[in-house]
Design a protein around this motif. Structure first.
Motif, PDB file in Angstrom:
ATOM      1  N   ALA A   1     -12.739  -3.440  -7.130  1.00  0.00           N
ATOM      2  CA  ALA A   1     -13.174  -3.670  -5.741  1.00  0.00           C
ATOM      3  C   ALA A   1     -14.229  -2.634  -5.335  1.00  0.00           C
ATOM      4  O   ALA A   1     -15.155  -2.944  -4.583  1.00  0.00           O
ATOM      5  CB  ALA A   1     -11.974  -3.606  -4.798  1.00  0.00           C
ATOM      6  N   ARG A   2     -14.098  -1.413  -5.848  1.00  0.00           N
ATOM      7  CA  ARG A   2     -15.116  -0.389  -5.553  1.00  0.00           C
ATOM      8  C   ARG A   2     -16.414  -0.660  -6.309  1.00  0.00           C
ATOM      9  O   ARG A   2     -17.504  -0.444  -5.781  1.00  0.00           O
ATOM     10  CB  ARG A   2     -14.597   1.010  -5.903  1.00  0.00           C
TER      11      ARG A   2
ATOM     12  N   ARG B   1      -2.598  -0.976   8.344  1.00  0.00           N
ATOM     13  CA  ARG B   1      -2.813  -1.245   6.912  1.00  0.00           C
ATOM     14  C   ARG B   1      -1.616  -1.953   6.291  1.00  0.00           C
ATOM     15  O   ARG B   1      -1.780  -2.908   5.536  1.00  0.00           O
ATOM     16  CB  ARG B   1      -3.120   0.049   6.164  1.00  0.00           C
TER      17      ARG B   1
ATOM     18  N   ASP C   1      -8.297  -2.223  -7.520  1.00  0.00           N
ATOM     19  CA  ASP C   1      -8.953  -1.352  -6.535  1.00  0.00           C
ATOM     20  C   ASP C   1     -10.226  -0.737  -7.114  1.00  0.00           C
ATOM     21  O   ASP C   1     -11.208  -0.537  -6.401  1.00  0.00           O
ATOM     22  CB  ASP C   1      -8.004  -0.226  -6.084  1.00  0.00           C
TER      23      ASP C   1
ATOM     24  N   LEU D   1     -21.643   2.062   0.840  1.00  0.00           N
ATOM     25  CA  LEU D   1     -20.812   1.463   1.891  1.00  0.00           C
ATOM     26  C   LEU D   1     -20.097   2.544   2.701  1.00  0.00           C
ATOM     27  O   LEU D   1     -19.570   3.504   2.133  1.00  0.00           O
ATOM     28  CB  LEU D   1     -19.761   0.553   1.226  1.00  0.00           C
TER      29      LEU D   1
ATOM     30  N   ILE E   1       0.855  -1.186   0.000  1.00  0.00           N
ATOM     31  CA  ILE E   1       0.000   0.000   0.000  1.00  0.00           C
ATOM     32  C   ILE E   1       0.901   1.249   0.000  1.00  0.00           C
ATOM     33  O   ILE E   1       1.898   1.293   0.729  1.00  0.00           O
ATOM     34  CB  ILE E   1      -0.973  -0.025   1.214  1.00  0.00           C
TER      35      ILE E   1
ATOM     36  N   ALA F   1      -1.420  -5.548   7.217  1.00  0.00           N
ATOM     37  CA  ALA F   1      -2.444  -6.439   6.653  1.00  0.00           C
ATOM     38  C   ALA F   1      -1.970  -7.065   5.343  1.00  0.00           C
ATOM     39  O   ALA F   1      -2.703  -7.818   4.714  1.00  0.00           O
ATOM     40  CB  ALA F   1      -3.736  -5.663   6.413  1.00  0.00           C
ATOM     41  N   GLN F   2      -0.746  -6.714   4.921  1.00  0.00           N
ATOM     42  CA  GLN F   2      -0.224  -7.221   3.647  1.00  0.00           C
ATOM     43  C   GLN F   2       1.119  -7.914   3.872  1.00  0.00           C
ATOM     44  O   GLN F   2       1.796  -7.670   4.858  1.00  0.00           O
ATOM     45  CB  GLN F   2      -0.029  -6.054   2.669  1.00  0.00           C
TER      46      GLN F   2
ATOM     47  N   LEU G   1     -15.926   0.122   7.668  1.00  0.00           N
ATOM     48  CA  LEU G   1     -15.521  -1.246   7.330  1.00  0.00           C
ATOM     49  C   LEU G   1     -13.992  -1.375   7.379  1.00  0.00           C
ATOM     50  O   LEU G   1     -13.463  -2.384   7.853  1.00  0.00           O
ATOM     51  CB  LEU G   1     -16.048  -1.640   5.941  1.00  0.00           C
TER      52      LEU G   1
ATOM     53  N   PRO H   1      -2.992  -4.927  -5.586  1.00  0.00           N
ATOM     54  CA  PRO H   1      -2.222  -4.804  -4.352  1.00  0.00           C
ATOM     55  C   PRO H   1      -1.924  -6.156  -3.689  1.00  0.00           C
ATOM     56  O   PRO H   1      -0.830  -6.383  -3.188  1.00  0.00           O
ATOM     57  CB  PRO H   1      -3.129  -3.961  -3.443  1.00  0.00           C
ATOM     58  N   LEU H   2      -2.914  -7.075  -3.727  1.00  0.00           N
ATOM     59  CA  LEU H   2      -2.766  -8.346  -3.006  1.00  0.00           C
ATOM     60  C   LEU H   2      -2.426  -9.508  -3.938  1.00  0.00           C
ATOM     61  O   LEU H   2      -2.829 -10.636  -3.708  1.00  0.00           O
ATOM     62  CB  LEU H   2      -4.057  -8.649  -2.226  1.00  0.00           C
TER      63      LEU H   2
ATOM     64  N   MET I   1     -18.714  -3.058  -4.712  1.00  0.00           N
ATOM     65  CA  MET I   1     -19.294  -2.535  -3.460  1.00  0.00           C
ATOM     66  C   MET I   1     -20.343  -1.459  -3.735  1.00  0.00           C
ATOM     67  O   MET I   1     -20.745  -0.729  -2.834  1.00  0.00           O
ATOM     68  CB  MET I   1     -18.187  -1.932  -2.582  1.00  0.00           C
TER      69      MET I   1
ATOM     70  N   LEU J   1     -14.113 -10.743   4.855  1.00  0.00           N
ATOM     71  CA  LEU J   1     -14.348  -9.782   3.756  1.00  0.00           C
ATOM     72  C   LEU J   1     -13.669 -10.253   2.473  1.00  0.00           C
ATOM     73  O   LEU J   1     -14.267 -10.206   1.394  1.00  0.00           O
ATOM     74  CB  LEU J   1     -13.824  -8.387   4.147  1.00  0.00           C
TER      75      LEU J   1
ATOM     76  N   THR K   1     -15.322 -10.839  -1.224  1.00  0.00           N
ATOM     77  CA  THR K   1     -15.034  -9.927  -2.343  1.00  0.00           C
ATOM     78  C   THR K   1     -14.088 -10.509  -3.398  1.00  0.00           C
ATOM     79  O   THR K   1     -14.256 -10.255  -4.593  1.00  0.00           O
ATOM     80  CB  THR K   1     -14.407  -8.608  -1.823  1.00  0.00           C
TER      81      THR K   1
ATOM     82  N   ILE L   1     -13.885 -10.161  -7.653  1.00  0.00           N
ATOM     83  CA  ILE L   1     -12.865  -9.271  -8.235  1.00  0.00           C
ATOM     84  C   ILE L   1     -12.010 -10.059  -9.231  1.00  0.00           C
ATOM     85  O   ILE L   1     -11.732  -9.612 -10.344  1.00  0.00           O
ATOM     86  CB  ILE L   1     -11.979  -8.655  -7.120  1.00  0.00           C
TER      87      ILE L   1
HETATM   88  C1  COD Z   1     -11.970  -2.250   3.515  1.00  0.00           C
HETATM   89  C2  COD Z   1     -12.300  -1.177   2.488  1.00  0.00           C
HETATM   90  C3  COD Z   1     -13.814  -0.888   2.483  1.00  0.00           C
HETATM   91  C4  COD Z   1     -11.553   0.128   2.918  1.00  0.00           C
HETATM   92  O1  COD Z   1     -11.766   1.132   1.954  1.00  0.00           O
HETATM   93  P1  COD Z   1     -10.767   2.402   1.790  1.00  0.00           P
HETATM   94  O2  COD Z   1     -11.482   3.365   0.875  1.00  0.00           O
HETATM   95  O3  COD Z   1     -10.380   2.891   3.150  1.00  0.00           O
HETATM   96  O4  COD Z   1      -9.461   1.852   1.107  1.00  0.00           O
HETATM   97  P2  COD Z   1      -9.195   1.452  -0.452  1.00  0.00           P
HETATM   98  O5  COD Z   1     -10.259   0.553  -0.944  1.00  0.00           O
HETATM   99  O6  COD Z   1      -8.927   2.686  -1.228  1.00  0.00           O
HETATM  100  O7  COD Z   1      -7.886   0.557  -0.351  1.00  0.00           O
HETATM  101  C5  COD Z   1      -6.615   1.144  -0.155  1.00  0.00           C
HETATM  102  C6  COD Z   1      -5.558   0.072  -0.096  1.00  0.00           C
HETATM  103  O8  COD Z   1      -5.754  -0.751   1.049  1.00  0.00           O
HETATM  104  C7  COD Z   1      -5.255  -2.041   0.793  1.00  0.00           C
HETATM  105  N1  COD Z   1      -6.316  -3.037   1.043  1.00  0.00           N
HETATM  106  C8  COD Z   1      -7.635  -2.956   0.730  1.00  0.00           C
HETATM  107  N2  COD Z   1      -8.295  -4.059   1.115  1.00  0.00           N
HETATM  108  C9  COD Z   1      -7.383  -4.861   1.690  1.00  0.00           C
HETATM  109  C10 COD Z   1      -7.459  -6.149   2.287  1.00  0.00           C
HETATM  110  N3  COD Z   1      -8.599  -6.815   2.348  1.00  0.00           N
HETATM  111  N4  COD Z   1      -6.307  -6.665   2.803  1.00  0.00           N
HETATM  112  C11 COD Z   1      -5.136  -5.987   2.743  1.00  0.00           C
HETATM  113  N5  COD Z   1      -4.999  -4.775   2.181  1.00  0.00           N
HETATM  114  C12 COD Z   1      -6.115  -4.222   1.661  1.00  0.00           C
HETATM  115  C13 COD Z   1      -4.825  -2.039  -0.680  1.00  0.00           C
HETATM  116  O9  COD Z   1      -3.436  -1.807  -0.778  1.00  0.00           O
HETATM  117  C14 COD Z   1      -5.562  -0.881  -1.268  1.00  0.00           C
HETATM  118  O10 COD Z   1      -4.883  -0.323  -2.379  1.00  0.00           O
HETATM  119  C15 COD Z   1     -11.847  -1.592   1.041  1.00  0.00           C
HETATM  120  O11 COD Z   1     -10.471  -1.573   0.947  1.00  0.00           O
HETATM  121  C16 COD Z   1     -12.369  -2.965   0.596  1.00  0.00           C
HETATM  122  O12 COD Z   1     -13.514  -3.089   0.185  1.00  0.00           O
HETATM  123  N6  COD Z   1     -11.487  -4.014   0.642  1.00  0.00           N
HETATM  124  C17 COD Z   1     -11.850  -5.366   0.225  1.00  0.00           C
HETATM  125  C18 COD Z   1     -11.470  -5.636  -1.209  1.00  0.00           C
HETATM  126  C19 COD Z   1      -9.973  -5.775  -1.394  1.00  0.00           C
HETATM  127  O13 COD Z   1      -9.365  -6.730  -0.918  1.00  0.00           O
HETATM  128  N7  COD Z   1      -9.373  -4.779  -2.089  1.00  0.00           N
HETATM  129  C20 COD Z   1      -7.941  -4.686  -2.281  1.00  0.00           C
HETATM  130  C21 COD Z   1      -7.386  -5.623  -3.276  1.00  0.00           C
HETATM  131  S1  COD Z   1      -8.283  -5.832  -4.759  1.00  0.00           S
END
Ligand code: COD
Ligand code: ATP
Length: 197
Positions: free
Chosen positions: A34-35, A157, A31, A63, A9, A160-161, A68, A115-116, A38, A82, A86, A90
């Motif tokens: 992922a939006r 954050r 990303d 959302l 991240i 989490a990776q 979340l 990202p993941l 949702m 989650l 999701t 995706i």
């Molecule tokens: C938890 C949520 C609602 C938080 O939203 P928010 O607007 O604060 O963050 P955003 O979506 O912009 O994500 C920012 C970054 O966080 C990291 N991140 C997001 N989800 C995750 C996850 N499940 N695990 C680890 N890192 C994550 C990624 O590096 C991403 O680029 C959102 O991230 C989400 O729906 N996550 C689940 C889907 C997912 O795994 N997306 C990331 C990879 S495709």
């Protein structure tokens, strides 16, 4: 031709993907997808609401991302739940878009920003994986600055990776984004010129 683009991240994936798009690459951004899953009415959001409760949905039906995020970035079990809801949606959307672009624009470089990517074991979907790297301390600093997070929130954050050093070790193509943008641009230009070899 395709590559998977990953990193941690805030290590600079979007910065690098824009440099590739400027040179003619096609971008698929996980990303953004992922939006999309949702958005109100999407079956994925309905499932997320079922599991996490109506409290994570705002009055207008969208959302509450902040709420979340607070739940899943501080609790690995909730994050796993989650992800299980999701990620399959995706992943299948990414595969469909890749196939469509490959058919419509053969020979174009398709860049898929995920990202993941390593955490989800998606390497085999790509010919090569490009990792955008900065050391952890810089990653935390840029994340706090960009998103206005406290150190504790940023650490949650990042934690989490998979550690960015492990991603660096696994990269097929490594981009060091710890210096000025001009230095990153040089690395991308070099990759672009030699990508057909
Ligand atoms: C938890 C949520 C609602 C938080 O939203 P928010 O607007 O604060 O963050 P955003 O979506 O912009 O994500 C920012 C970054 O966080 C990291 N991140 C997001 N989800 C995750 C996850 N499940 N695990 C680890 N890192 C994550 C990624 O590096 C991403 O680029 C959102 O991230 C989400 O729906 N996550 C689940 C889907 C997912 O795994 N997306 C990331 C990879 S495709
Ligand atoms: N070489 C650089 N020098 C200084 N700042 C940079 C550099 N590259 C990127 N940044 C800044 O670091 C922050 C993170 O970059 P960017 O948004 O591209 O990361 P990302 O990996 O796409 O993040 P996310 O995982 O949240 O999608 C941004 O504020 C960006 O402007």
């Amino acid at each position: 031709m395709n590559i998977g683009l990953t990193g941690g991240i805030a290590t600079g994936k979007s910065t690098v993907s824009q440099m590739l798009v400027e040179r003619g690459a096609i971008l698929i951004d996980a990303d953004v997808i992922a939006r999309e899953v949702m958005e109100p009415g999407h079956p994925v959001l309905l499932e997320v609401r079922k599991r996490f409760g109506a409290g994570i949905i705002q009055e207008d039906g969208t959302l509450n991302r902040k709420k979340l995020g607070e739940i899943v970035f501080s609790n690995p079990k909730e994050r796993k739940v989650l992800n299980e809801i999701t990620h399959p949606a995706i992943r299948s959307e990414i595969k469909m878009r890749m196939a469509n672009y490959e058919a419509a624009q053969p020979g174009c470089l398709i860049v898929v920003d995920i990202p993941l990517l390593y955490e989800s074991g998606l390497e085999s979907m790509f010919e090569q994986v490009m990792v955008v790297y900065v050391p952890r301390e810089m990653q935390l600093k840029r994340l706090m600055q960009r998103d206005g997070l406290t150190l504790e929130q940023a650490e949650a954050r990042v934690g989490a990776q998979l550690d960015i050093e492990r991603k660096k070790e696994r990269a097929d193509i490594l981009v060091d984004n710890s210096l000025g943008l001009d230095k990153t641009e040089l690395q991308i230009e070099d990759f672009w010129r030699n990508k057909g070899l």
